[in-house]
Design an enzyme around this catalytic site. Sequence first.
Site, short mmCIF file in Angstrom:
data_model
loop_
_atom_site.label_atom_id
_atom_site.label_comp_id
_atom_site.label_asym_id
_atom_site.label_seq_id
_atom_site.Cartn_x
_atom_site.Cartn_y
_atom_site.Cartn_z
N LYS A 118 0.99 -0.91 -0.30
CA LYS A 118 -0.38 0.38 -0.31
C LYS A 118 0.76 0.45 0.11
O LYS A 118 1.18 2.10 -1.11
CB LYS A 118 -1.04 -0.36 1.28
CG LYS A 118 -1.78 1.46 1.50
CD LYS A 118 -2.52 0.95 2.25
CE LYS A 118 -3.00 2.11 3.78
NZ LYS A 118 -1.60 3.35 4.28
N ASN A 119 1.73 1.75 1.20
CA ASN A 119 2.72 2.74 1.46
C ASN A 119 3.46 2.83 -0.19
O ASN A 119 3.74 4.22 -0.18
CB ASN A 119 3.27 2.58 1.88
CG ASN A 119 2.15 3.15 3.64
OD1 ASN A 119 1.15 3.62 2.98
ND2 ASN A 119 2.69 2.36 4.41
N ARG A 176 -3.53 9.83 4.36
CA ARG A 176 -2.50 10.44 4.49
C ARG A 176 -0.83 10.88 3.29
O ARG A 176 -1.19 11.30 3.39
CB ARG A 176 -1.47 10.34 4.85
CG ARG A 176 -0.88 10.24 6.05
CD ARG A 176 -0.74 11.62 6.89
NE ARG A 176 -0.09 11.97 7.25
CZ ARG A 176 0.16 13.47 8.04
NH1 ARG A 176 -0.58 13.86 8.00
NH2 ARG A 176 1.17 14.36 8.37
N CYS A 187 -5.55 13.25 11.22
CA CYS A 187 -4.49 11.63 12.22
C CYS A 187 -5.43 11.72 13.27
O CYS A 187 -5.86 11.52 13.90
CB CYS A 187 -3.87 12.88 12.56
SG CYS A 187 -3.55 14.46 13.14
N ARG A 204 0.89 15.28 13.72
CA ARG A 204 1.06 14.73 13.31
C ARG A 204 1.66 15.47 11.27
O ARG A 204 1.09 16.13 10.94
CB ARG A 204 -0.05 13.03 11.44
CG ARG A 204 -0.01 12.61 13.06
CD ARG A 204 -0.90 11.35 12.32
NE ARG A 204 0.04 10.24 10.88
CZ ARG A 204 -0.17 9.52 9.99
NH1 ARG A 204 -1.01 9.16 9.90
NH2 ARG A 204 0.49 8.82 9.03
N PRO A 205 3.01 15.98 12.16
CA PRO A 205 3.08 17.19 11.12
C PRO A 205 3.56 17.34 9.77
O PRO A 205 4.35 15.83 9.54
CB PRO A 205 3.77 18.29 12.61
CG PRO A 205 4.61 17.33 12.74
CD PRO A 205 3.28 15.73 12.77
N ILE A 206 3.65 17.74 9.23
CA ILE A 206 4.73 17.82 7.82
C ILE A 206 5.13 19.22 7.57
O ILE A 206 5.83 19.61 6.66
CB ILE A 206 3.38 17.52 6.48
CG1 ILE A 206 2.65 19.17 6.07
CG2 ILE A 206 2.45 16.53 6.33
CD1 ILE A 206 2.27 18.93 4.67
N ASP A 207 5.65 19.69 8.72
CA ASP A 207 6.88 20.40 8.58
C ASP A 207 8.04 20.56 8.51
O ASP A 207 8.63 21.18 7.09
CB ASP A 207 6.57 21.28 10.04
CG ASP A 207 7.61 19.73 10.82
OD1 ASP A 207 6.96 19.39 11.30
OD2 ASP A 207 8.60 20.07 11.61
N ASP A 241 3.28 0.00 12.42
CA ASP A 241 2.20 -0.09 11.22
C ASP A 241 1.86 -1.29 12.28
O ASP A 241 0.58 -2.12 11.28
CB ASP A 241 2.74 0.01 10.19
CG ASP A 241 2.28 1.46 9.78
OD1 ASP A 241 2.03 2.24 10.80
OD2 ASP A 241 2.58 2.14 8.36
N ARG A 279 -8.96 -0.47 3.37
CA ARG A 279 -8.34 0.62 3.26
C ARG A 279 -6.54 0.19 2.91
O ARG A 279 -6.18 0.94 2.11
CB ARG A 279 -8.26 1.93 4.44
CG ARG A 279 -9.18 2.58 4.77
CD ARG A 279 -8.98 3.97 4.93
NE ARG A 279 -7.73 4.87 5.68
CZ ARG A 279 -6.42 4.50 5.65
NH1 ARG A 279 -6.72 4.65 7.02
NH2 ARG A 279 -5.54 5.35 5.75
C1 UD1 Z 1 4.57 6.65 7.44
C2 UD1 Z 1 3.45 5.41 6.78
C3 UD1 Z 1 2.87 5.13 7.98
C4 UD1 Z 1 3.08 4.98 9.25
C5 UD1 Z 1 4.68 5.86 9.36
C6 UD1 Z 1 5.82 5.61 10.31
C7 UD1 Z 1 2.50 6.76 4.66
C8 UD1 Z 1 1.47 6.52 3.69
N1 UD1 Z 1 2.38 6.12 6.01
O1 UD1 Z 1 3.80 8.19 7.58
O2 UD1 Z 1 1.75 3.84 8.00
O3 UD1 Z 1 3.07 4.30 9.83
O4 UD1 Z 1 5.19 6.15 8.17
O5 UD1 Z 1 6.57 4.50 9.85
O6 UD1 Z 1 3.83 5.57 4.30
N2 UD1 Z 1 6.92 13.93 11.59
C9 UD1 Z 1 7.67 15.26 12.43
N3 UD1 Z 1 7.52 16.68 10.86
C10 UD1 Z 1 7.00 15.80 9.56
C11 UD1 Z 1 6.91 14.66 9.05
C12 UD1 Z 1 7.21 13.67 10.60
O7 UD1 Z 1 7.55 15.47 12.90
O8 UD1 Z 1 7.36 16.21 8.66
C13 UD1 Z 1 7.44 12.71 11.89
C14 UD1 Z 1 5.72 12.40 13.13
O9 UD1 Z 1 5.23 13.05 14.42
C15 UD1 Z 1 6.31 10.87 13.49
C16 UD1 Z 1 7.32 10.46 12.65
O10 UD1 Z 1 7.97 12.05 12.59
O11 UD1 Z 1 6.84 10.76 15.34
C17 UD1 Z 1 7.42 9.25 11.70
O12 UD1 Z 1 6.50 9.93 10.70
P1 UD1 Z 1 6.37 9.44 9.51
O13 UD1 Z 1 7.57 8.73 9.08
O14 UD1 Z 1 7.07 11.15 8.88
O15 UD1 Z 1 5.19 9.25 9.14
P2 UD1 Z 1 3.66 9.20 7.97
O16 UD1 Z 1 5.10 9.60 6.50
O17 UD1 Z 1 2.60 10.57 8.26
#
Ligand code: UD1
Length: 437
Positions: free
Chosen positions: A22-23, A93, A117, A122-125, A312, A404
């Site tokens: 999926k991912n 996501r 979330c 779940r930031p995208i910063d 996961d 999903r």
């Molecule tokens: C992806 C997976 C999700 C999985 C996660 C961790 C997909 C679609 N989803 O989610 O199933 O649980 O990886 O393996 O592939 N973080 C920040 N800032 C950011 C982005 C992330 O601080 O901009 C932090 C998050 O809060 C979290 C950590 O980084 O604590 C890991 O998040 P991330 O690996 O980015 O997860 P996703 O890509 O959202």
Amino acid sequence: MSSYKIEGGKKLRGDVNISGSKNAVLGILAAAMMLDGPCKIENVPDIVDVQAMLEICETLGAKINPCGGGVFEIDPTNISTYEATHPKVKNIRASYYLLGALLTRFKKATMYMPGGCNFGNRPIDLHLKGFQKMGAKGTRSTDIRDGIIRIVADELKGAHIFLDVVSVGATINLMLAATKAIGVTTIENAAKEPHIVDVANFLNAMGANIKGAGTDTIRIKGVPVLPGGYSYSVIPDQIEAGTYMIAAGVTRGDVTIHNLIPKHMEPLTVKMIEMGFGIEQGDDWIRVFANEDTELESTNFKTRPYPGFPTDLQPQATVLLCMANGMSRMHENVWDNRFQYIPELQSMGASITVMERIALINGPVKFCGARVTALDLRAGAAMVLAGLAAEGTTTVMAANRIERGYEKIVEKLRAIGADIIYVEDDVDEHIVTVADE
Ligand code: UD1
């Protein structure tokens, strides 16, 4: 609202095939939107998130031709808009990958904030800061208005980017944005998940120059054109494979899981061996078996970025730990709120205490059937696993959340001896959250 009805206590036996990841496929579909020619993607799982992503890609202008058997021809050459504002962008996501893809294609991208979330902040910063280093504007949190992100760049330029948190999403998104940027981009402290390598392999097959995916440092040399023109087969789903390994374990069955990559399963395999399960493996299969009289030993899990134990699989592995003798610990290191499903498991008889990011699990537990809810995709899978192990009938509400990410889960489980059926339109106001992965 759909549900699954499970008559528990059946030992699972036989063979099951794992679907495409999926991912990985969600990243690859976004990456396909950057190509200058068509491509073919194989081993695409028929799951709700993929259907949503295909629909979003079509509304951007991509031609999608389903050829059957999980094969799709994708032609992005007529994509005419940089605005990803289809309502389903908010449901999944991984729609965040369209930011990197559209930024590459148009030097601008407008998109709803990706899905809600369910397991913490779940930031995208990190995605946005990386785009900024490559020359994009509109990347500050204050630039996000009414839940819409609008980013623009005169040019995308190669940059040195250090991720101060290991992030799967940021690693892939920045890799996408760097693929056609001017010059070289280095991503340090990159995530190493198998699907990151798969997206990089897809892009390289289509003409990109990405080195180091799967290590801490990814180096991307921008190319002017991504010709496409090739077929690419998506890797098997590590999390689906792990879920079936655990299904064999919790029912003390004997199941061979095919079409997986054993290396990706190591974080789970070592733990299952430690607990006392029998494991055999070959090039692309793993057999999991256990006798009724095997005493399962308690152990501790810690979720970590790959090659650590995947978050996961955390809810599913917690169900497994409920079967072990004595006290086990599940330590959730990735998300700050991923134990919301524990009360559902407790209603089936689990003895679990949560202390912030650690769940203390006291086993062994004999689960008893109950009416529970799939609070999110993997929590839902955990409910199914507990239901398979339970005495009596379990109803898992909101089964659509499980669909999903799990292709034909009812058919696959029935084929190995589970008594599980899909029930349409079972209404229950107990359902509280809408989840997203
Ligand atoms: C992806 C997976 C999700 C999985 C996660 C961790 C997909 C679609 N989803 O989610 O199933 O649980 O990886 O393996 O592939 N973080 C920040 N800032 C950011 C982005 C992330 O601080 O901009 C932090 C998050 O809060 C979290 C950590 O980084 O604590 C890991 O998040 P991330 O690996 O980015 O997860 P996703 O890509 O959202």
